[in-house]
Every structure is written in C-alpha cells, then in structure tokens.
Design a protein around this motif. Sequence first.
Motif, short mmCIF file in Angstrom:
data_model
loop_
_atom_site.label_atom_id
_atom_site.label_comp_id
_atom_site.label_asym_id
_atom_site.label_seq_id
_atom_site.Cartn_x
_atom_site.Cartn_y
_atom_site.Cartn_z
N ASP A 203 2.10 3.37 -7.60
CA ASP A 203 2.00 4.04 -6.30
C ASP A 203 1.09 3.19 -5.43
O ASP A 203 -0.13 3.14 -5.61
N HIS A 204 1.70 2.48 -4.46
CA HIS A 204 0.94 1.53 -3.66
C HIS A 204 -0.01 2.21 -2.68
O HIS A 204 -1.04 1.63 -2.32
N VAL A 205 0.31 3.43 -2.27
CA VAL A 205 -0.60 4.16 -1.39
C VAL A 205 -1.89 4.50 -2.14
O VAL A 205 -3.00 4.26 -1.66
N MET B 33 -1.61 -5.61 -0.38
CA MET B 33 -1.60 -4.22 -0.83
C MET B 33 -1.33 -3.28 0.34
O MET B 33 -0.60 -2.29 0.20
N LEU B 34 -1.91 -3.59 1.50
CA LEU B 34 -1.67 -2.78 2.69
C LEU B 34 -0.18 -2.81 3.06
O LEU B 34 0.42 -1.76 3.35
N CYS B 35 0.42 -3.99 3.06
CA CYS B 35 1.84 -4.11 3.40
C CYS B 35 2.71 -3.31 2.44
O CYS B 35 3.73 -2.73 2.84
N ARG B 36 2.31 -3.27 1.18
CA ARG B 36 3.12 -2.57 0.18
C ARG B 36 3.06 -1.06 0.34
O ARG B 36 3.90 -0.35 -0.22
N THR B 37 2.10 -0.54 1.08
CA THR B 37 2.12 0.89 1.36
C THR B 37 3.27 1.25 2.30
O THR B 37 3.71 2.39 2.34
N VAL B 38 3.75 0.25 3.05
CA VAL B 38 4.89 0.45 3.95
C VAL B 38 6.19 0.04 3.28
O VAL B 38 7.21 0.73 3.38
N ASN B 39 6.17 -1.08 2.57
CA ASN B 39 7.35 -1.59 1.88
C ASN B 39 6.97 -2.04 0.47
O ASN B 39 6.52 -3.17 0.28
N SER C 230 1.62 -6.22 12.71
CA SER C 230 0.40 -5.97 11.93
C SER C 230 0.62 -6.07 10.43
O SER C 230 -0.30 -5.77 9.66
N LEU C 231 1.81 -6.46 10.01
CA LEU C 231 2.13 -6.59 8.59
C LEU C 231 2.34 -8.07 8.28
O LEU C 231 3.25 -8.70 8.81
N GLN D 65 2.03 7.04 11.02
CA GLN D 65 0.76 7.18 11.74
C GLN D 65 -0.22 8.02 10.91
O GLN D 65 -1.40 7.65 10.77
N ALA D 66 0.27 9.11 10.35
CA ALA D 66 -0.60 9.98 9.55
C ALA D 66 -1.11 9.24 8.31
O ALA D 66 -2.27 9.42 7.91
N LEU D 67 -0.25 8.40 7.71
CA LEU D 67 -0.67 7.64 6.54
C LEU D 67 -1.84 6.72 6.89
O LEU D 67 -2.86 6.70 6.19
#
Length: 291
Positions: A72-74, A94-100, A159-160, A271-273
């Motif tokens: 779970d990347h988030v 790691m930040l990018c992986r929360t999106v993809n 930003s990714l 946005q909420a994430l």
Amino acid sequence: MQPNPNPDSLPSKEALISLVDDESISVRGELRRLFRSHLNEAESFLREYGGSDNQSHQRVAQQWMSELGIEDHVLRFRALIDSFQFELETGLIMLCRTVNPKISTTEICEFLDLLAKRYYELAVHPASDLERCRLLNRVLFHEYGFRGDVENFYDPQNSLINRVLDRRKGIPLTLSVIYLLVAQRVGLELEPVGAPGRFLVGCFTGDDIFFIDPFERGLMRTRDDLLINLLKPQGITDERVLNPCPVGEVLFRCCRNLAHQYQLSGDFEKQALFDSFIKNFNEAYERETLE
C-alpha cells in the motif's frame, strides 16, 4: 479472541477494530491466520482502517499489510513522513506511487543515470562549480529540452517526477529536484532552496554563492539579484529564505502543490489525499519540535 462463527468470512468490522492493535501473541496469531485465509477482505479492511487521519491506525495498518505482503503505497508514504527520515529520490518516487503504483523505479533511475552519463561525456577537467553547472544546463535544457510548463502550470503532472521526466517539462520545484538528482550523480554539491514564489537550486561551496533557476532553463542568479527582483517585490526582507531547505520540506511543498493542483483540476479525491499528507507532515513537524 472468540472463535469466528462464520469461518468463510472475517469477523465483523467492529470486532476487527477492537482486535487489530491487540499485542497479545495468541490474538495476533489467530488474527494473522484469519487475515491470510481471507486476504482480499483483510486488505479491504486494512486499507479502510489505515485511511483515516488517526496516525496510530495508519501505523497498525501498515504493520499488518507489510506482514501480509500487501503493498500500500499511501500507507508507505505516511510511514515515511512519520519516520522523519527523508531521502530525496526515494521520497519523490514513493510520493509518485501514491498516485500511480505501477510506475517503474528502475526507469526513473536509469533515465537520471543517462543524463549524468551525457554530462560525463562532455566534461572537461578541471572545472569550477559554475562551469560544471553551465555544462549541466547544456545537457538538461538544450540537449534534452527540459523547460518550464508555462502553458499549463497547474497541471498535476508537473509535480510528479516520473511525468516530468516523460514530458520534459514541469514547475520550478520538480525541475529543481531533477537538477539536484543529476548533480548528485556527477558529484556537484548543490542544495534545494525553497524561496517564496520560486523554487531554486543553490551552490554554497565557494565564496561566491550563486543560484540556478531551472524553470528559466538554468538561468544563473546572484543573491543580490534574487533580493531585488524576487524577494523585494513580495515585501520579504529576511534573506534566510535563500538558505538551503531540508528534504522533508521539499516533499512537503510538493504535497502542497499537488493538493492545490488537484483542487483546480476538480479531482477532489486526490486533493483530499494530499491534504491528508500535509496534515501528516504538520503532525510530524510538531512532534519533532516537542521532542
């Protein structure tokens, strides 16, 4: 732990919530057996449980998912924030992986390595830091065509880091971190500078401090230039805003950018994430300050 009356499913959500943070060996052992027998249901429960703003829940969910082999990347990014142990390249990926979650770490690193290899092909020794930065400018902005995205500045893709590498365009922050990651590979000692209104790269190794503006294709700027043309128009008199900033602050600022960009694009779930990541950062900073 009471036996599950229905062996074909997990206990109720309320029962799981009361048990999931129990440290008893017998309870954890039985819960582990149930989770592994019903892995899909367990994953669904743990993602929901760890998706709240409760940091304790986030840590417990991350521990269970790691133990069960569920990625779970988030939650992993939240754990990174909570650890307060930041490394620029790893944190950005790691930040990018929360999106993809499917992005390739190998492809990102290999492309950055390719940029460094081209620099080495052109390098002449000896050379000053200023001359080396000019050579890096040639590779990034002239040969590979990286540039600021002035047409769609608030596109979240800017930003990714994986998308900036793919598209060769971004905003000051992401172009600056790409500059820094390639500089690290070629032994250039540069620092991130989170100046208000314009993220920059700074060279502080010699007597003559200078700054690079990757959004302006590597424009070299002096401290006086920035004081007069960047800070003074904003009414900023504190020169410390031109000092190097820590990696955690870079990641925090990236999350703030993404929350704003997703809001503008109408993607309120993302946005909420990123708003939740901002909250995680603020809580981590507050904790560090108290300690």
